[in-house]
Scaffold this active site. Sequence first.
Site: not given
Length: 428
Positions: A106, A146, A218, A220-221
């Site tokens: 990360k 991200d 949600g 979203g994607n």
Amino acid sequence: MTGQINAFEMAQRQFDGVAKLLNLDPQIAEVLRWPMREYSFRIPVRMDDGSLRVFQGYRVQHNDARGPNKGGIRFHPSETFDTVRALATWMTWKCAVADIPLGGGKGGVVVDPSTLSTTEKERLCRGWVQVMWKNIGPRLDVPAPDVGTTAQMMGWMMDEYSKLVGEYTPGVFTGKPLGGGGSEGRTEATGFGVIYTVREAMKFLNIDPKNSVAAIEGFGNVAQYAAIGFTEMLGGKVACVSCWDRNDKTSYTYSHKDGVNPRFLLTITDQYGTIDKKKALDAGYILEEGDKWIEKEANVLIPAAIEGHVNADTVKKISKSVKIVAEGANGPCTPEADEYFKANGIFNIPDFLCNAGGVTTSYFESVQNDMNFYWTKEEVLQKLDTKMTQAFQAVLDMSLKEKVYMRDAAYMVAIDRVVKAMQLRGWV
Ligand code: NAD
């Protein structure tokens, strides 16, 4: 992770619990409690007004026993070294549970990207690569977008890396746009992956998908493609979806007497996953303010928005008919919610298994980049289905064999695989 919680301490505590369940040798556990490599660095950037600003950057490589590290780069004003450490650790477990040959990484920069101009963002992205390029690469560490980073930024970063190494190297970053080295199927991957695991859970629990109803948080994607998959692949009904309305500063639940039509809702939803209220009302949708989604009559709950929303307060409101909770989002259910699921026989598909479709398709992207040969969307989704189904089955088998909750079983599968790879390589 925000507020006072130290995410890395939490990641270590979770790991310690599972290491105990696995009777893991304490010396081996000590290796896995910490990232293998950590980079903290400063990135000087020339701003548009001619001044020089220095940004704090990070990259953490938690464990690469199973393959090159993999994980996003976040641009966030409250990024900390410990958040990046925790997220890198979780990536190791996510890649291992999905059984893709990658480790956990990360990265981050302490910045609010909305305060930068496009040219400043580009110089910051290129600056990050100028510091890190010797320590990333298709065989070393493959970053991705991200929070706060985009496909365009991956394009700049890939270009900078290619210039520095002297050859076109698209496989160094994933999440690139289609036509710029990106993979077909990446948009659908996480939401469809959620549905592949729901389908397998239904087979195990003997639930008829065609008579099933999902309540989704949600739009979203992840939620969009989970809703499409639930209706089109499984033949079930979606009772509701929800979203955050930036203007009204509240969330709304959208339902319809015949079940929601996700393809229609997609046409009236913006890039941030906010549905146009007026157009939805005109089309006969019912709008309710707040977190009503969680109370809807359904046998499948799919929290696919934000962390911590299924918690001690809200979990008691869920319909008695809920049999499966599929965690599309990262960390949507708190430990108190877990206790409620256990006590009420609700089957949980934990986040790092349920939403692993995204990273799996990122892995497919770098494989295609390496081959310089690209698959069709159908091929990508077929391969994704195979991977997600195998991952689900391995976790279910562990859960049944060891008589443990699915979340613990997923950790056990993941940690076991990483330990085996370290042993095979003679590290421990
Ligand atoms: P997104 O930004 O595309 O969509 C988020 C959705 O959640 C939007 O519809 C937004 O309106 C809604 N939302 C935000 N706050 C809300 C609230 N308080 N109440 C109701 N709705 C709210 O994000 P995404 O890519 O769909 O990701 C969703 C979650 O899934 C995140 O936890 C993310 O970390 C996780 N995830 C995403 C992927 C991926 O490939 N996109 C992969 C793995 C995990």
